[in-house]
Scaffold this motif. Structure first.
Motif, PDB file in Angstrom:
ATOM      1  N   ILE B 118       0.845  -1.204   0.000  1.00  0.00           N
ATOM      2  CA  ILE B 118       0.000   0.000   0.000  1.00  0.00           C
ATOM      3  C   ILE B 118       0.885   1.261   0.000  1.00  0.00           C
ATOM      4  N   LEU B 119       1.889   1.249   0.880  1.00  0.00           N
ATOM      5  CA  LEU B 119       2.756   2.418   0.956  1.00  0.00           C
ATOM      6  C   LEU B 119       3.534   2.597  -0.345  1.00  0.00           C
ATOM      7  N   ASN B 120       3.952   1.467  -0.906  1.00  0.00           N
ATOM      8  CA  ASN B 120       4.707   1.516  -2.165  1.00  0.00           C
ATOM      9  C   ASN B 120       3.867   2.060  -3.326  1.00  0.00           C
ATOM     10  N   SER B 121       2.563   1.759  -3.267  1.00  0.00           N
ATOM     11  CA  SER B 121       1.696   2.151  -4.384  1.00  0.00           C
ATOM     12  C   SER B 121       1.416   3.656  -4.408  1.00  0.00           C
ATOM     13  N   GLY B 122       1.728   4.309  -3.312  1.00  0.00           N
ATOM     14  CA  GLY B 122       1.481   5.745  -3.238  1.00  0.00           C
ATOM     15  C   GLY B 122       0.026   6.085  -2.989  1.00  0.00           C
ATOM     16  N   MET B 123      -0.721   5.090  -2.523  1.00  0.00           N
ATOM     17  CA  MET B 123      -2.137   5.338  -2.216  1.00  0.00           C
ATOM     18  C   MET B 123      -2.271   6.334  -1.085  1.00  0.00           C
ATOM     19  N   THR B 124      -3.268   7.166  -1.193  1.00  0.00           N
ATOM     20  CA  THR B 124      -3.455   8.181  -0.153  1.00  0.00           C
ATOM     21  C   THR B 124      -4.662   7.872   0.725  1.00  0.00           C
ATOM     22  N   ASP B 125      -5.422   6.841   0.346  1.00  0.00           N
ATOM     23  CA  ASP B 125      -6.603   6.488   1.126  1.00  0.00           C
ATOM     24  C   ASP B 125      -6.186   5.542   2.246  1.00  0.00           C
ATOM     25  N   TYR B 126      -5.910   6.137   3.397  1.00  0.00           N
ATOM     26  CA  TYR B 126      -5.406   5.314   4.486  1.00  0.00           C
ATOM     27  C   TYR B 126      -6.494   4.481   5.160  1.00  0.00           C
TER      28      TYR B 126
END
Lengths: 271, 591
Positions: B118-126
């Motif tokens: 998730i962190l690697n994907s750059g997702m911002t929806d925590y």
């Protein structure tokens, strides 16, 4: 002290224990009875391993128990296994090693402490079972057929051990072998078909058979009558004799000196 | 005792090795799935993959648990242990705690991997991280407790052959192989799925299916699934406590009662139901719907003699959709009012403006309200869900062309296993007040104070919730999915800017006006399209909303062209044309 009051236990239609009542004071008790008489069931009831009717009161005393069938996890070292029991019995950690040593020495197994249980013989496992039962110095100790699988030397050692630990404790040794208990037990409880047949000292048990043990020549076997039991066939001075327990005097017989086993058999056979 | 039980566990190769292998297997699988993630960048696919070994894990944990507890019996040490005061409860509970570390470790490892992705994907929806943690906790940790208890109970109560036979039956029911039962149930017309799901829902079943993607919904972890898993745990715990024979009566009674009560509460919770999102090849929601329609539905078509001028909707979306709709009618003098309302919603009550109950007929997707006096408004209370257009605390996709609210007139909106959009609806005033733990989005504007309350005039009131985001600072009103999906990036203002430029350029000679700044652009989940008869790159377009899915550079031009054409022809004509082009047959509504 251990009090058993009206203990009843049935397995389906079979009554394993039938209104069994008994008071066990401090001392060593031999629980004698034939196979299936209810000895193991009674011990399992005392340990609360099975449901039962009646009342068992040991006054909150700690109980040590050697089951009839005892084993250990083979891949563990004997010492680790004993540690497991020591923790289970809430022996404080600093005291555990010393206590385990004491118990293993009593059963002559301390030199095997670091061995894996799987490498021990059947007799050694039995002795380690005895060791775990006495671990933590419980006030009530139950041994179910403790000498099964032990060689004569170890049987003797077990009896000696019993005497040494028996003070201020209630120890019940269940067996159907009279010689296991006669030398060490303060009292003997005879149980049959789930009922208590007799309780008394060794002498009192032997007294049951006094004037009831006879040596009868084999040729007179046909004249035996009443309630009798042929305990043995022996040869004396070239003559064959029957060792008979009988509730009526037998003509042409020689009175024999009754022992505990005779008393036990008379109690069982209602002679 | 726990320390000692750990020592015991570590000294038993026949149980230790499978447990270690399971952990290694899970970790290796997660590493292996990283390989495909590095290629496709699909965060959701990664978690789908990582859940695919749930049954294997279940079986291994059962084996380990069974053998661990059976060891007591097998080594004939049990009676010597149980004879000690509280020996049984101490031993059995410490052993259970030891075994709990297996699902706990699985949970931890999987969570760390998921977190990394998730962190690697750059997702911002925590909130996705919270979701992943919660579903992992449910399906990996909590579900992992079930085979522990089953293994323990079987080992302590049954013989080996009986235990493994019974376990094999459980594994069969849990596995996809038992879906064959569904085939049988269809033939004999008995719904055996009720039994299957009573066991089967404890695993995230059907996740191997890549036919449908659930990226905006996440892994199904609805309340009823928690209820089911907790029901099994507490039921098994109840039996476990019984077997443990706690000596202190008070403790025994309290713990048994607690486990029993919690089991019953969760069982009731499970049967109370809720929005079931059903998917996968075995239980395709569309084919289930098809089954329903083939069996029960009598399609009707009838224009309404009235329209609804204003909808005042109070929606409670937790376990399912609970709705109370107040409608201001255009004609108050009619004797009956016909509506289309999806059959999955059970109408509880219909009242008039005076609060008097009105009689109504409910037949499949149709609702007819009868009235013998002036009826300026109607109040309809209903609840339920659609298996594909879900509405629960986890997410919601209710497009305005789907009758999740009473639409005047009768429409036949099912054709050959798919929904068709109900089109040509009249505009009405809407006030939709939603009570839900999630943030909702709509083509209608939300209130300042209450972001889940939407007000405005539209013909298609669309409600969206789940892993979506909107950005009020953008020049556009974009509702975009936040989970990275294979080939689909988050729709953003930059991409719409480019589309806008292409549209402006290509439509300069056309007499159409496409103002992307003033319509809601919704990146719809792919599976919604799958459930509907749609075709083309524009999945829906009206005056105030546009449904598209892809954000891909190569199809940008094509996408713009489709938008122009859809706007020019009107969505209905566009849809029919595209359908004919793609399939060679006319759109079902025309036939």
């Amino acid at each position: 002290m251990l009090t058993i009051d009206n203990l009843e236990k049935s397995f389906k239609k079979n009554k394993a224990l039938d209104c069994f009542s008994c008071e066990f004071e401090h001392g060593i008790y031999g629980l004698l009875g034939p196979n299936g008489s209810g000895k193991t069931t009674m011990m399992r009831c005392i340990c609360d391993l099975i449901k039962y009717k009646g009342k068992i009161d040991c006054g909150g005393a700690k109980i040590g128990y050697l089951p009839q069938q005892f084993g250990m996890m083979k891949s563990l070292k004997l010492f680790d296994m004993m540690k497991y029991f020591a923790t289970l019995k809430k022996i404080p950690t600093p005291e555990q090693d010393e206590e385990i040593k004491r118990c293993l020495e009593l059963v002559n197994l301390y030199d095997k402490a670091k061995d894996k249980v799987g490498s021990l013989s059947g007799g050694m496992v039995r002795r380690s079972g005895i060791a775990q039962a006495i671990l933590g110095d419980p006030e009530v100790i139950l041994f179910d057929e403790p000498t099964a699988g032990l060689d004569p030397e170890e049987r003797t050692r077990f009896k000696t051990m019993l005497k040494s630990i028996g003070k201020n404790k209630t120890i019940i040794v269940s067996t159907h072998i009279v010689s296991d208990v006669e030398a060490v037990c303060d009292k003997i409880v005879i149980i049959d078909k789930g009922r208590k047949k007799f309780i008394g000292t060794n002498e009192e048990v032997a007294a049951i058979a006094s004037s009831k043990a006879y040596l009868v020549e084999e040729k007179f076997e046909g004249i035996l009558s009443g309630n009798y039991y042929i305990k043995d066939r022996i040869t004396r001075n070239g003559e064959n004799y029957l060792y008979v327990l009988s509730d009526i005097p037998i003509e042409n017989s020689i009175a024999a000196q009754a022992n505990i086993e005779d008393g036990y058999l008379c109690a069982l056979k209602n002679i | 005792m726990i320390k000692k039980s750990f020592k015991l566990f570590f000294k038993m190769p026949r149980i230790l090795i499978p447990a270690i292998l399971l952990i290694i297997f899970q970790a290796t699988a997660l590493i292996y799935y990283l390989k495909s993630y590095s290629i496709n960048g699909d965060v959701f696919l990664y978690i789908l993959n990582s859940f695919s070994n749930c049954l294997i894990s279940f079986i291994i944990i059962f084996y380990v648990s069974y053998e661990f507890f059976y060891l007591l019996k097998r080594s004939k040490i049990d009676e010597a242990i149980y004879a000690n005061r509280n020996g049984k409860i101490k031993t059995l509970s410490s052993m259970a705690v030891v075994l709990t570390t297996i699902p706990a470790l699985e949970f931890l490892i999987m969570f760390l991997f998921e977190l990394g992705v998730i962190l690697n994907s750059g997702m911002t929806d925590y909130s996705y991280i919270v979701h992943i943690a919660s579903v992992l906790f449910l399906y990996i940790f909590l579900v992992g407790l079930i085979p522990i208890f089953i293994g323990a109970i079987f080992a302590l109560k049954f013989k080996r052959i009986g235990s493994y036979s019974l376990a094999a039956l459980i594994f069969f029911i849990l596995s996809d192989i038992s879906d064959i039962l569904f085939m049988v149930s269809q033939k004999i017309e008995i719904n055996l799925w009720v039994i299957k799901y009573f066991f089967g829902y404890i695993l995230p079943n059907d996740l191997n299916s890549m036919l449908l993607q659930l990226d905006t919904y996440g892994i199904p972890g609805e309340i009823y699934r928690w209820n089911l898993v907790l029901f099994w745990i507490f039921l098994l715990l109840f039996f476990y406590i019984l077997i443990c024979k706690i000596k202190i009566k008070k403790v025994r009674v309290v713990s048994l009662s607690l486990a029993g009560v919690l089991a019953v509460i969760n069982l009731v919770g499970y049967f109370k139901g809720g929005s079931h999102y059903e998917f996968g090849p075995q239980l395709d929601s569309i084919s289930m719907e098809s089954y329903y329609y083939n069996k029960y539905n009598k399609p009707k078509t009838m224009d309404a003699d009235f329209s609804v001028e204003k909808y005042d909707m109070k929606l409670n979306i937790w376990r399912q959709l609970d709705a109370e709709i107040n409608m201001k009618l255009s004609d108050e003098s009619l004797n009956s009012y016909n509506f289309t309302l999806f059959h999955g919603y059970r109408v509880e009550r219909v009242t008039d403006s005076d609060g008097m109950e009105l009689p109504f007929d409910r037949e499949g997707d149709y609702l007819t309200v009868h009235s013998n006096k002036n009826t300026p408004s109607l109040n309809i209370k209903y609840s339920g869900y659609s298996p594909i257009l879900y509405s629960s605390s986890q997410g919601c996709v209710l497009p305005g062309f789907f009758p999740y609210y009473p639409i005047p007139g009768f429409y036949d909106f099912i054709k050959s296993q798919s929904y068709t959009p109900i089109l040509d609806l009249k505009k009405a005033e809407f006030k939709i007040d939603i009570s839900s733990p999630r943030q909702f989005y709509s083509n209608l504007n939300s209130e300042e104070q209450n972001k889940n309350c939407f007000i405005g005039k539209t013909d298609y009131p669309t409600l969206i919730s789940g892993f979506f985001r909107d950005d009020p600072d953008d020049d556009y009103k974009i509702i975009a999915q936040t989970v990275k999906e294979l080939g689909i990036d988050e729709l953003d203002a930059k991409y719409i800017d480019e589309i806008k430029k292409i549209i402006e350029e290509k439509s300069k000679d056309e007499d159409i006006k496409i103002d992307l700044n003033n319509i809601t652009i919704i990146q719809v989940p792919y599976y919604i399209i799958n459930g509907f008869y749609t075709s083309g790159l524009v999945y829906f377009i009206s005056d105030d909303q546009l449904f598209i899915t892809f954000n891909e550079e190569p199809i940008k031009d094509e996408e713009a062209e489709h938008i122009i054409r859809a706007k020019k022809l009107g969505y209905k004509k566009y849809l029919y044309d595209e359908w004919l082009k793609a399939s060679g047959v006319e759109y079902p509504n025309l036939s």
